[in-house]
Design a protein around this motif. Structure first.
Motif, short mmCIF file in Angstrom:
data_model
loop_
_atom_site.label_atom_id
_atom_site.label_comp_id
_atom_site.label_asym_id
_atom_site.label_seq_id
_atom_site.Cartn_x
_atom_site.Cartn_y
_atom_site.Cartn_z
N VAL A 119 0.80 -1.14 -0.06
CA VAL A 119 -0.07 0.13 0.05
C VAL A 119 0.87 1.28 0.00
N ILE A 120 2.05 1.54 1.01
CA ILE A 120 2.71 2.41 0.78
C ILE A 120 3.39 2.57 -0.31
N THR A 121 3.88 1.43 -1.04
CA THR A 121 4.75 1.74 -2.26
C THR A 121 3.80 2.15 -3.19
N ALA A 122 2.87 1.69 -3.45
CA ALA A 122 1.66 2.11 -4.11
C ALA A 122 1.11 3.64 -4.22
N TYR A 123 1.34 4.03 -2.98
CA TYR A 123 0.71 5.58 -2.82
C TYR A 123 1.88 6.44 -1.96
N GLN A 124 3.32 6.01 -2.39
CA GLN A 124 4.26 6.93 -1.97
C GLN A 124 4.12 8.27 -2.43
N HIS A 125 3.47 8.49 -3.65
CA HIS A 125 3.46 9.78 -4.35
C HIS A 125 2.56 10.67 -3.51
N ALA A 126 1.27 10.00 -2.87
CA ALA A 126 0.36 10.78 -2.14
C ALA A 126 0.86 11.17 -0.78
N ILE A 127 1.77 10.12 -0.14
CA ILE A 127 2.38 10.36 1.03
C ILE A 127 3.09 11.57 0.81
N ASP A 128 3.83 11.38 -0.11
CA ASP A 128 5.19 12.65 -0.48
C ASP A 128 4.46 13.99 -0.46
N LYS A 129 3.29 14.07 -1.10
CA LYS A 129 2.64 15.24 -1.29
C LYS A 129 2.23 15.75 -0.05
N LEU A 130 1.52 14.93 0.93
CA LEU A 130 1.33 15.45 2.14
C LEU A 130 2.39 15.91 2.90
N VAL A 131 3.63 14.94 2.71
CA VAL A 131 4.77 15.27 3.92
C VAL A 131 5.56 16.71 3.30
N ALA A 132 5.49 16.93 1.81
CA ALA A 132 6.24 17.94 1.31
C ALA A 132 5.03 19.24 1.76
N GLU A 133 3.82 19.23 1.96
CA GLU A 133 3.06 20.32 2.15
C GLU A 133 2.89 20.60 3.77
N LYS A 134 2.82 19.61 4.34
CA LYS A 134 2.75 19.81 6.18
C LYS A 134 3.98 19.55 7.01
N GLY A 135 5.10 18.57 6.39
CA GLY A 135 6.00 18.28 7.26
C GLY A 135 5.86 17.15 8.04
N TYR A 136 4.78 16.09 7.65
CA TYR A 136 4.35 15.06 8.41
C TYR A 136 5.55 14.04 8.70
N GLN A 137 5.62 13.36 9.65
CA GLN A 137 6.91 12.65 9.94
C GLN A 137 6.73 11.25 10.02
N SER A 138 5.71 10.69 9.97
CA SER A 138 5.44 9.17 9.78
C SER A 138 4.09 8.86 9.20
N TRP A 139 4.21 7.49 8.87
CA TRP A 139 2.78 7.25 8.39
C TRP A 139 2.74 5.22 8.51
#
Ligand SMILES: CSCCC(=O)/C(O)=C/O
Ligand SMILES: [Fe+2]
Ligand code: NI
Length: 180
Positions: A54-74
């Motif tokens: 799941v993480i591999t498939a949606y890494q692009h979505a996670i990256d977007k949220l991290v870039a936007e808000k600086g989130y630290q884990s998932w």
């Protein structure tokens, strides 16, 4: 279909507002500081995907949220009707609780019901595949996965440890409609 139903926190029997229109849902939730967006959960995950898949498939979505808000884990939470822990898991999240950070969830499979206690109202958000929701830190809420859970969501955290909750001790959730 995603839906929002609003009640007062004094009357669980009569909704004061209801819609299944994504733009209307977004407008109502945004007005309360809750982020709600329809993203694209279009990757083929196969049956019972591992968290890594799941993480591999949606890494692009996670990256977007991290870039936007600086989130630290998932992490990935995925429940099916054959999970032997389903009743205990359902009961845990049905207790009203808060988090010290925004609750960011991207539904990539299935559905679940988020119930947000905002001021004197209860916002019941039926989140389905494609929905991104972010509930502001400190908002009392509960979550119902139903008696036959079927969902996969990516949870994004603003701390390195992951899911940390403070239970309010309120039994308010018991009076409100559930997923089933
Ligand atoms: C779809 S995530 C469900 C569980 C959870 O992490 C939570 O905090 C519910 O309120
Ligand atoms: Fe939560
Ligand atoms: Ni409806």
């Amino acid at each position: 279909m995603s839906a929002l139903t609003i009640y007062t926190d004094k009357d669980a029997s009569t909704p004061v507002w209801h819609s299944t229109e994504a733009s209307e849902i977004q407008q109502q939730l945004n007005a309360k500081g809750v982020r709600f967006e329809r993203w694209q959960a279009d990757r083929d995950l196969g049956t019972n995907p591992t968290p890594e898949t799941v993480i591999t498939a949606y890494q692009h979505a996670i990256d977007k949220l991290v870039a936007e808000k600086g989130y630290q884990s998932w992490d990935v939470i995925s429940l099916r009707a054959d999970n032997p822990q389903k009743e205990a898991m359902r009961a845990k999240f049905l207790n009203e609780h808060t988090h010290g950070e925004d609750e960011v969830r991207f539904f990539v499979e299935g559905a679940g019901l988020f119930c947000l206690h905002i001021g004197s109202e209860i916002y019941q958000v039926l989140c389905e595949k494609n929905d991104l929701i972010s509930v502001p830190a400190g908002t009392p809420h509960w979550f119902d996965m139903g008696s036959e859970p079927n969902f996969t969501a990516i949870r994004i955290f603003d701390n390195p440890e992951g899911w940390i909750a403070q239970f309010t001790g309120s039994d308010i959730a018991e009076g409100y409609p559930r997923l089933d």
